[in-house]
Write an enzyme that holds these catalytic residues in place. Sequence first.
Site, PDB file in Angstrom:
ATOM      1  N   GLY A   1    -151.319-120.218  -4.936  1.00 49.96           N
ATOM      2  CA  GLY A   1    -149.872-120.183  -5.119  1.00 49.96           C
ATOM      3  C   GLY A   1    -149.155-119.571  -3.932  1.00 49.96           C
TER       4      GLY A   1
ATOM      5  N   GLU B   1    -150.439-113.335   0.950  1.00 52.12           N
ATOM      6  CA  GLU B   1    -149.611-112.227   1.434  1.00 52.12           C
ATOM      7  C   GLU B   1    -149.832-111.863   2.896  1.00 52.12           C
ATOM      8  OE1 GLU B   1    -152.223-111.851  -0.766  1.00 52.12           O
ATOM      9  OE2 GLU B   1    -153.338-110.024  -0.328  1.00 52.12           O
ATOM     10  N   ASN B   2    -150.205-112.800   3.783  1.00 49.53           N
ATOM     11  CA  ASN B   2    -150.398-112.479   5.206  1.00 49.53           C
ATOM     12  C   ASN B   2    -149.297-111.544   5.667  1.00 49.53           C
ATOM     13  OD1 ASN B   2    -152.261-114.837   5.292  1.00 49.53           O
ATOM     14  ND2 ASN B   2    -150.342-115.940   5.049  1.00 49.53           N
TER      15      ASN B   2
ATOM     16  N   HIS C   1    -145.029-110.443  -6.523  1.00 53.28           N
ATOM     17  CA  HIS C   1    -146.471-110.187  -6.388  1.00 53.28           C
ATOM     18  C   HIS C   1    -146.851-110.060  -4.909  1.00 53.28           C
ATOM     19  CE1 HIS C   1    -150.806-110.834  -7.630  1.00 53.28           C
ATOM     20  NE2 HIS C   1    -150.850-111.174  -6.352  1.00 53.28           N
ATOM     21  N   GLU C   2    -146.378-111.002  -4.102  1.00 49.24           N
ATOM     22  CA  GLU C   2    -146.757-110.990  -2.687  1.00 49.24           C
ATOM     23  C   GLU C   2    -146.159-109.786  -1.968  1.00 49.24           C
ATOM     24  OE1 GLU C   2    -149.137-112.967  -1.907  1.00 49.24           O
ATOM     25  OE2 GLU C   2    -148.926-113.901  -3.873  1.00 49.24           O
TER      26      GLU C   2
ATOM     27  N   HIS D   1    -148.004-106.619  -2.405  1.00 47.68           N
ATOM     28  CA  HIS D   1    -149.203-106.528  -1.571  1.00 47.68           C
ATOM     29  C   HIS D   1    -148.938-105.810  -0.247  1.00 47.68           C
ATOM     30  CE1 HIS D   1    -152.315-108.472  -3.768  1.00 47.68           C
ATOM     31  NE2 HIS D   1    -151.756-109.662  -3.818  1.00 47.68           N
TER      32      HIS D   1
END
Length: 928
Positions: A345, A348-349, A381-382, A385
């Site tokens: 989906g 998170e780079n 969510h990302e 991170h």
Amino acid sequence: MPENTGLSKIFAGAFAVLTVSAIAGLVTMIVVYKVEISEMNPTPRPTPPSTTLSPPPVMRLPGSLVPERYIIFLQPHLYTKIIQEVNVTSPNQTMLFTGNSTLHFRCVQKTGQIYLHSRDLAISDPHLVDKDTNDRIKVNSWKHHEDETDFLELELNGFLEAGGNYSLSLSFEGAISQSLDALFVSTYSEGGPASEDDTDAERFLAATHLEPTDARRLFPCLDEPEMKAVFELTVIHRRGTTALGNGAQSVSNVLDDEWKYTRFQPTQLMSTYLFAFVVSEFKSINSPSRVRIETYARPEAIDAGHAEYAANITGQILAYFEELFDIEYQPNKLQQIAVPDLNSGAMENWGLITYQEGALLYEEGVSSFLRKEVIASTIAHELAHHWFGNLVTMKWWNELWLKEGFATYWSPFAVDKVEPSFKIKDVEVMQELHAAFEEDALESSRPLSADPGEVQTTSEISGMFDSISYSKGAVVLRMLANVVGENVFNNGIRMYLKEHQGGNTDQNDLWDYIELARRDKSGLRAAQLMDPWTNQKGYPVITIDTKNGEIRQKQFLLNDTMDSRLRKEEFISKKGEWILANVDCYGYYRVNYNPENWQRLLTQLETNPDRIPLMNRGQLVDDAFNLARAKLIDVTLALNATRFLSKEREFLPWESAERNLRYFTLMFDRTEVYLQEKVRGLYSFFRNYTDESRVPSDQSLQHNQIYAIQLACSNGLPECIEMAQDKFAAWMNGNGTNRIHPNLRTVIYCQAVAAGGKKEWEFAWGEFQRATDPSEKEQLEYALSCTRKTWLLNRFLEYTLDPEKIRLMDVASTISHISENVAGQLPAWNFVRAHWDYVSQGDPVMLINQVTRRFSTTFELKERTTVTSAGMWLIDGWLEYFARDKESHSAFRAMQQAIEETKVNIQWVRDNKDAILEWFERETAHLD
Ligand SMILES: *[C@@H]1O[C@H](CO)[C@@H](O)[C@H](O)[C@H]1NC(C)=O
Ligand SMILES: *[C@@H]1O[C@H](CO)[C@@H](O)[C@H](O)[C@H]1NC(C)=O
Ligand SMILES: *[C@@H]1O[C@H](CO)[C@@H](O)[C@H](O)[C@H]1NC(C)=O
Ligand SMILES: *[C@@H]1O[C@H](CO)[C@@H](O)[C@H](O)[C@H]1NC(C)=O
Ligand SMILES: *[C@@H]1O[C@H](CO)[C@@H](O)[C@H](O)[C@H]1NC(C)=O
Ligand SMILES: *[C@@H]1O[C@H](CO)[C@@H](O)[C@H](O)[C@H]1NC(C)=O
Ligand SMILES: [Zn+2]
């Protein structure tokens, strides 16, 4: 910051409800889960070999070198478009990338070899320099290990000395992947979908997805999360394209007619799996924020404003987390980009977050309102991170939950802050709880913090991205926050982040800071409290007996063969009143009661359900069915727990009941008749809205409206089916005008295709191919899986093999949807096995979890005698195939779980069939 801690006490006062945590506070929690800890022999991180000349003993790097800085040049030779002119020899698409890297490192232990990770790369020109003396050290030879270590070993002419500083330069080349991993190509059409021969509109972009172990396919590196370094990247890319990287652009210049280069500012210290870059022709929009935030997508999507919603909320979510964690987002820019093909989906780079289009783009008037929930949750969510994963990273993949559990835990808090009308928290919590409960009820489950010795190879590492890491991780954190108090929990978290930013941790570091934040040091320490929940698999069921005040607990297993360990507790029972434990489901356990208390609870549900908190109305149903599956209560008690639904108007209890009755619907014809009767009231409640293609303004009611239609139509309520067919026909005959409300499209498309035939299906297929909006494509794709005609489903399955028809990233979900359809179970099952190599390219764990699990449990149940034995053979045969050919395939554990669950289900149905049949017949007798 939402405050939930007082809630249980409020209910306790008002309703004479007892919470388990109130019974004995902190102590109970550990008492509650004290099954024998399975013998764990964690394989310690290998100590560096004492003789410096031998290879490392295991899969892990020897640890003699500490990376500091990578200077990287990368040049993807891909064209973003192929111009075709008759008199010009057209350049062919080229999937080559070339590059070089210089790794600056320290040596901490004398060694005559250098071990790096490298896979599928051709390496040349090693150049090793002792930076302290400026002497060059000769590299005698280098070789790739022919095993799963992915080691590149360089044999030196001499030694690296402990305490010395060195740099190693290498040139390399590799292939751009066509299966959405490492550095991969993604395609899209400019100006809408291309017809078969219109290749002029076809566009290409290059993007990366390196988690967990694909950085080594891009450049040789020390590819372990603890091996953090600074990365300085220069991308050489074709003129007319834009390159994005982790850092902000520092210079960009033209090199020649064809090429330009873009150099990025050095990153912070970070793990290799967070490295990223993208080369594309995309455009962006900005968000108002302290940090520069840019959201990139296809130029068309940007021009049409589809990235606006994401851009609107990203800054707010970031600000929320910055305040909550009391640490600012650190890079000076945040870019997020919607990549047309992406295997997960989102990813998170650091500084360059990638998303699937459906998780970032919102099209007003086409996307369902509820799409915003997906977008907001994914972004939250990302962004979480940044703190959990990027800034503070798990030491090793066996504790992946330390980032995924946290990101899953925090996401609803941020969404609730930014979009309070979504009322997302309860629903999210219940989803995570049930996902965790389901997987963790099996003997084949695993502890949250897994044995590092069992997480070594790439496929074992990939296997960690499961519901245990994400859902159980989040649920266990929520339980801890509730026990110590949310303020204490958040304070501990802030200290943990401050102390460890830039570094790596394991769970003990977390417990230390939670403990530090607790003012009241009585009772158990945080580590003692939590270790039983994270170091052993499974969860308990506690049984409360209101007659003698006894509480018992044991591990909950679907195949329940363990002896229960009895344990008496001080317990005050109020005569005559029912007792409800685990109010608002903070605890990660199921609750069982003596029959009298169950009866009183069910009576309460049928007379005045609102006296029982909403989440518990759902949970009582879920517990009852699962306790029945584990043979701890009679199945008719679980069925009795669905009676109150005729008056229920909320989503959670219905969702719980429907999910648990799904097997029954397949097995027993009368289930449909029963549910049709129950859902009539719910359907009528929304009828005025539905008939006029309107939706209620309350977002949580919107969920329930959709659910009411789905339940009513799929259980055959005639007025529902008629409504769906009419609305769909109006679209088919409406010269392209679609008046169906965006919220209702998924369910109405599906139900109309289910009730219809070839004509409806082919219309939907045509619209699917034409659609450019990711939401519309998704809802049509889902609808195509709803037909009851097996030959159409087979055709659809064949289409998944053609990436021009179904994108590789959508293959697993398409097959999954087909397998959810009764008519599609067997075809999908056969198809997956026949085409395993192609269909498992994306995400085999997801495929097995979502596809195999479901159809292996359901179609086997349908005709238990004949299909069962054949089906079991198929499963076991397939497993053998795995065992033989793909010893450590990451899907293996998912497969084992599917088998276990299937076996248990078959046995259970065999034992309960007559009682269930009789119950449904009695309940529906008056309807004939
Ligand atoms: C291709 O041919 C057309 C007509 O034959 C000519 O006008 C055009 O300039 C040519 N293009 C190139 C790049 O030579
Ligand atoms: C493109 O590929 C074709 C077939 O492989 C080959 O004949 C042709 O020479 C190639 N063209 C270029 C410009 O490399
Ligand atoms: C890496 O490649 C770039 C661009 O081709 C070049 O300028 C640079 O000198 C190379 N560096 C090394 C260490 O080979
Ligand atoms: C984004 O925010 C602006 C300003 O508040 C608002 O006008 C616009 O409707 C929002 N767009 C979306 C898609 O939410
Ligand atoms: C379920 O309800 C029926 C009808 O009220 C009752 O006779 C039966 O005992 C109940 N079953 C259980 C296990 O409580
Ligand atoms: C349940 O567990 C027992 C003991 O471990 C085992 O012998 C039995 O085969 C299992 N039953 C099923 C259906 O898996
Ligand atoms: Zn994540």
